[in-house]
Design a protein around this motif. Structure first.
Motif, PDB file in Angstrom:
ATOM      1  N   CYS A   1      20.017 -21.551  -1.620  1.00 35.14           N
ATOM      2  CA  CYS A   1      20.781 -20.356  -2.066  1.00 35.14           C
ATOM      3  C   CYS A   1      21.038 -20.758  -3.577  1.00 35.14           C
ATOM      4  CB  CYS A   1      22.415 -20.489  -1.392  1.00 35.14           C
ATOM      5  SG  CYS A   1      23.053 -21.960  -1.778  1.00 35.14           S
ATOM      6  N   ASP A   2      21.592 -19.560  -4.297  1.00 35.35           N
ATOM      7  CA  ASP A   2      21.617 -19.729  -5.958  1.00 35.35           C
ATOM      8  C   ASP A   2      22.313 -20.968  -6.270  1.00 35.35           C
ATOM      9  OD1 ASP A   2      20.057 -17.473  -6.182  1.00 35.35           O
ATOM     10  OD2 ASP A   2      21.874 -15.912  -6.215  1.00 35.35           O
ATOM     11  N   THR A   3      23.566 -21.411  -5.536  1.00 36.41           N
ATOM     12  CA  THR A   3      24.152 -22.388  -6.025  1.00 36.41           C
ATOM     13  C   THR A   3      23.390 -23.606  -5.934  1.00 36.41           C
ATOM     14  OG1 THR A   3      26.180 -21.413  -4.786  1.00 36.41           O
ATOM     15  CG2 THR A   3      26.312 -23.598  -5.435  1.00 36.41           C
ATOM     16  N   LYS A   4      22.789 -23.962  -5.007  1.00 37.15           N
ATOM     17  CA  LYS A   4      21.671 -24.860  -4.919  1.00 37.15           C
ATOM     18  C   LYS A   4      20.669 -24.965  -6.069  1.00 37.15           C
ATOM     19  CE  LYS A   4      22.060 -25.799  -0.067  1.00 37.15           C
ATOM     20  NZ  LYS A   4      21.475 -25.750   1.209  1.00 37.15           N
ATOM     21  N   LYS A   5      20.070 -23.632  -6.311  1.00 40.70           N
ATOM     22  CA  LYS A   5      19.079 -23.374  -7.411  1.00 40.70           C
ATOM     23  C   LYS A   5      19.687 -23.838  -8.880  1.00 40.70           C
ATOM     24  CE  LYS A   5      16.763 -19.572  -5.132  1.00 40.70           C
ATOM     25  NZ  LYS A   5      16.641 -18.096  -4.972  1.00 40.70           N
ATOM     26  N   VAL A   6      20.844 -23.436  -9.132  1.00 42.99           N
ATOM     27  CA  VAL A   6      21.707 -23.719 -10.487  1.00 42.99           C
ATOM     28  C   VAL A   6      21.889 -25.278 -10.329  1.00 42.99           C
ATOM     29  CG1 VAL A   6      23.681 -23.389 -11.755  1.00 42.99           C
ATOM     30  CG2 VAL A   6      22.664 -21.487 -10.641  1.00 42.99           C
ATOM     31  N   GLN A   7      22.229 -25.849  -9.344  1.00 39.57           N
ATOM     32  CA  GLN A   7      22.625 -27.344  -9.236  1.00 39.57           C
ATOM     33  C   GLN A   7      21.447 -28.087  -9.715  1.00 39.57           C
ATOM     34  OE1 GLN A   7      24.674 -27.918  -5.441  1.00 39.57           O
ATOM     35  NE2 GLN A   7      25.599 -29.853  -6.174  1.00 39.57           N
ATOM     36  N   ARG A   8      20.182 -27.544  -9.109  1.00 34.61           N
ATOM     37  CA  ARG A   8      18.840 -28.353  -9.572  1.00 34.61           C
ATOM     38  C   ARG A   8      18.421 -28.189 -11.066  1.00 34.61           C
ATOM     39  NH1 ARG A   8      17.184 -26.482  -4.360  1.00 34.61           N
ATOM     40  NH2 ARG A   8      15.929 -24.792  -5.608  1.00 34.61           N
ATOM     41  N   LEU A   9      19.249 -27.313 -11.436  1.00 33.44           N
ATOM     42  CA  LEU A   9      18.775 -26.914 -13.046  1.00 33.44           C
ATOM     43  C   LEU A   9      19.765 -27.455 -14.082  1.00 33.44           C
ATOM     44  CD1 LEU A   9      17.353 -23.288 -12.482  1.00 33.44           C
ATOM     45  CD2 LEU A   9      16.037 -25.087 -13.151  1.00 33.44           C
TER      46      LEU A   9
ATOM     47  N   THR B   1      20.417 -15.913 -11.819  1.00 33.68           N
ATOM     48  CA  THR B   1      20.531 -17.100 -11.808  1.00 33.68           C
ATOM     49  C   THR B   1      19.993 -18.040 -12.537  1.00 33.68           C
ATOM     50  OG1 THR B   1      20.258 -16.557  -9.421  1.00 33.68           O
ATOM     51  CG2 THR B   1      20.142 -18.960  -9.773  1.00 33.68           C
ATOM     52  N   ILE B   2      19.045 -17.961 -13.451  1.00 43.00           N
ATOM     53  CA  ILE B   2      18.524 -18.596 -14.425  1.00 43.00           C
ATOM     54  C   ILE B   2      19.461 -18.560 -15.643  1.00 43.00           C
ATOM     55  CG2 ILE B   2      16.814 -18.980 -16.376  1.00 43.00           C
ATOM     56  CD1 ILE B   2      15.772 -20.260 -13.754  1.00 43.00           C
ATOM     57  N   VAL B   3      20.021 -17.327 -15.816  1.00 46.70           N
ATOM     58  CA  VAL B   3      20.896 -17.218 -16.726  1.00 46.70           C
ATOM     59  C   VAL B   3      22.152 -17.895 -16.552  1.00 46.70           C
ATOM     60  CG1 VAL B   3      22.656 -15.704 -18.054  1.00 46.70           C
ATOM     61  CG2 VAL B   3      20.117 -14.862 -17.963  1.00 46.70           C
ATOM     62  N   SER B   4      22.491 -17.836 -15.180  1.00 46.55           N
ATOM     63  CA  SER B   4      23.892 -18.363 -14.724  1.00 46.55           C
ATOM     64  C   SER B   4      23.643 -20.470 -15.031  1.00 46.55           C
ATOM     65  CB  SER B   4      23.982 -18.494 -13.473  1.00 46.55           C
ATOM     66  OG  SER B   4      24.525 -17.111 -13.125  1.00 46.55           O
ATOM     67  N   ALA B   5      22.490 -20.696 -14.685  1.00 51.57           N
ATOM     68  CA  ALA B   5      22.268 -22.159 -14.924  1.00 51.57           C
ATOM     69  C   ALA B   5      22.271 -22.541 -16.577  1.00 51.57           C
ATOM     70  CB  ALA B   5      20.863 -22.562 -14.479  1.00 51.57           C
TER      71      ALA B   5
ATOM     72  N   ILE C   1      15.450 -14.810 -22.932  1.00 47.09           N
ATOM     73  CA  ILE C   1      14.829 -15.940 -21.987  1.00 47.09           C
ATOM     74  C   ILE C   1      13.423 -15.231 -21.810  1.00 47.09           C
ATOM     75  CG2 ILE C   1      14.788 -17.275 -19.717  1.00 47.09           C
ATOM     76  CD1 ILE C   1      17.949 -16.308 -19.912  1.00 47.09           C
ATOM     77  N   GLU C   2      12.552 -16.196 -22.218  1.00 46.21           N
ATOM     78  CA  GLU C   2      11.258 -15.719 -22.336  1.00 46.21           C
ATOM     79  C   GLU C   2      10.474 -15.912 -20.799  1.00 46.21           C
ATOM     80  OE1 GLU C   2       9.679 -14.365 -24.812  1.00 46.21           O
ATOM     81  OE2 GLU C   2      10.909 -15.040 -26.298  1.00 46.21           O
ATOM     82  N   GLU C   3       9.234 -15.245 -20.660  1.00 44.29           N
ATOM     83  CA  GLU C   3       8.711 -15.260 -19.304  1.00 44.29           C
ATOM     84  C   GLU C   3       8.061 -16.750 -19.283  1.00 44.29           C
ATOM     85  OE1 GLU C   3       8.350 -14.067 -15.863  1.00 44.29           O
ATOM     86  OE2 GLU C   3       9.103 -12.514 -17.325  1.00 44.29           O
ATOM     87  N   GLU C   4       8.788 -17.920 -18.840  1.00 43.82           N
ATOM     88  CA  GLU C   4       8.175 -19.175 -19.020  1.00 43.82           C
ATOM     89  C   GLU C   4       7.620 -19.605 -17.749  1.00 43.82           C
ATOM     90  OE1 GLU C   4       9.091 -21.083 -21.248  1.00 43.82           O
ATOM     91  OE2 GLU C   4      10.716 -20.215 -22.468  1.00 43.82           O
ATOM     92  N   PRO C   5       6.559 -20.522 -17.841  1.00 41.82           N
ATOM     93  CA  PRO C   5       5.760 -20.672 -16.730  1.00 41.82           C
ATOM     94  C   PRO C   5       6.431 -21.337 -15.498  1.00 41.82           C
ATOM     95  CG  PRO C   5       5.104 -22.122 -18.598  1.00 41.82           C
ATOM     96  CD  PRO C   5       5.934 -21.120 -19.073  1.00 41.82           C
ATOM     97  N   TYR C   6       7.632 -22.195 -15.939  1.00 41.96           N
ATOM     98  CA  TYR C   6       8.651 -22.747 -14.756  1.00 41.96           C
ATOM     99  C   TYR C   6       9.838 -23.063 -15.562  1.00 41.96           C
ATOM    100  CZ  TYR C   6       7.182 -26.896 -17.353  1.00 41.96           C
ATOM    101  OH  TYR C   6       7.193 -27.763 -18.304  1.00 41.96           O
ATOM    102  N   PHE C   7      10.689 -22.972 -14.719  1.00 40.05           N
ATOM    103  CA  PHE C   7      12.139 -23.548 -15.340  1.00 40.05           C
ATOM    104  C   PHE C   7      12.631 -24.817 -14.627  1.00 40.05           C
ATOM    105  CE2 PHE C   7      12.416 -18.933 -16.380  1.00 40.05           C
ATOM    106  CZ  PHE C   7      13.013 -18.883 -17.586  1.00 40.05           C
ATOM    107  N   ASP C   8      12.896 -25.687 -15.536  1.00 35.21           N
ATOM    108  CA  ASP C   8      13.312 -27.089 -14.958  1.00 35.21           C
ATOM    109  C   ASP C   8      14.791 -27.296 -15.628  1.00 35.21           C
ATOM    110  OD1 ASP C   8      12.297 -28.028 -17.357  1.00 35.21           O
ATOM    111  OD2 ASP C   8      10.707 -29.159 -16.307  1.00 35.21           O
ATOM    112  N   LYS C   9      15.184 -28.554 -15.549  1.00 35.35           N
ATOM    113  CA  LYS C   9      16.130 -29.054 -16.410  1.00 35.35           C
ATOM    114  C   LYS C   9      16.139 -29.082 -17.933  1.00 35.35           C
ATOM    115  CE  LYS C   9      18.626 -31.713 -12.660  1.00 35.35           C
ATOM    116  NZ  LYS C   9      19.242 -33.224 -12.364  1.00 35.35           N
TER     117      LYS C   9
END
Length: 204
Positions: free
Chosen positions: A44-52, A18-22, A182-190
């Motif tokens: 859902c994954d769609t909402k997660k990607v939308q937020r990112l 999902t992160i890769v998709s975003a 993609i590193e092991e980031e502490p968090y993913f945001d936009k």
């Protein structure tokens, strides 16, 4: 730029699809579609990607199947009293690039006869997300070799902490392009997603 369709698959669940998709959606300002969502419909994954995703061009297309139970789609569909029919899984019409996110790995069953692999069309470019764990080399090689045997254009993104010996043998034995890691980031945001999108853009 010629319209491209990317199918994002993983070597298993929870590897970072999902992160890769975003990231790829953001890099190409592409549309996004997850044909089959099983469980977690409120987030859902769609909402997660939308937020990112930051751009205003991407369109987020509805799932063909939104199933209520977080299980293999064939089992989740049975609980919902339906059967997944691949004839109903049609890519949305768009003039834009399209990112399609699969469910789990390639051979996750959608019904009693067909798997996620059966919804990948010949012209799709397939990105395999690989994450290091004990057994991940085998899972990655099985996934990539299955796709190569079918004639797909395949590349790979590594996700999580770097593991040089694992990544080196996967590169050597698959001989496919590596888009990046993609590193092991502490968090993913936009912002984080946008940074990776810039980094990967030229390799897509």
């Amino acid at each position: 730029m010629k319209q491209k369709t990317f199918f994002i698959t993983g070597i298993g669940t929870d590897v970072g699809k999902t992160i890769v998709s975003a990231i790829i959606t953001e890099a190409l300002e592409a549309d996004y579609w997850k044909p089959v969502q099983a469980g977690d419909l409120d987030n859902c994954d769609t909402k997660k990607v939308q937020r990112l995703v930051s751009n205003f061009k991407s369109v987020f297309h509805p799932n063909t199947y939104a199933l209520h139970t977080p299980m293999s789609p064939h089992a989740a569909a049975e609980i919902d009293g339906i059967a997944i029919d691949l004839k109903t899984i049609k890519a949305p019409q768009t003039q834009n690039h399209l990112i399609i996110e699969g469910a789990g790995g390639l051979l996750v069953p959608l019904n009693n006869e067909q798997t996620v692999l059966d919804i990948i069309k010949p012209h799709y470019k397939v990105i395999v997300v690989s994450r290091h764990y004990l057994g991940s080399i085998n899972h990655t090689l099985l996934t990539v070799n299955t796709l190569k045997e079918k004639g797909f254009d395949v590349s790979i993104i590594f996700s999580g902490n770097e593991h040089p010996t694992t990544e080196a043998i996967i590169k050597k034995m698959t001989n496919i392009p590596v888009i990046g890691r993609i590193e092991e980031e502490p968090y993913f945001d936009k912002n984080v997603v946008r940074e990776y999108a810039e980094k990967f853009k030229d390799s897509l």
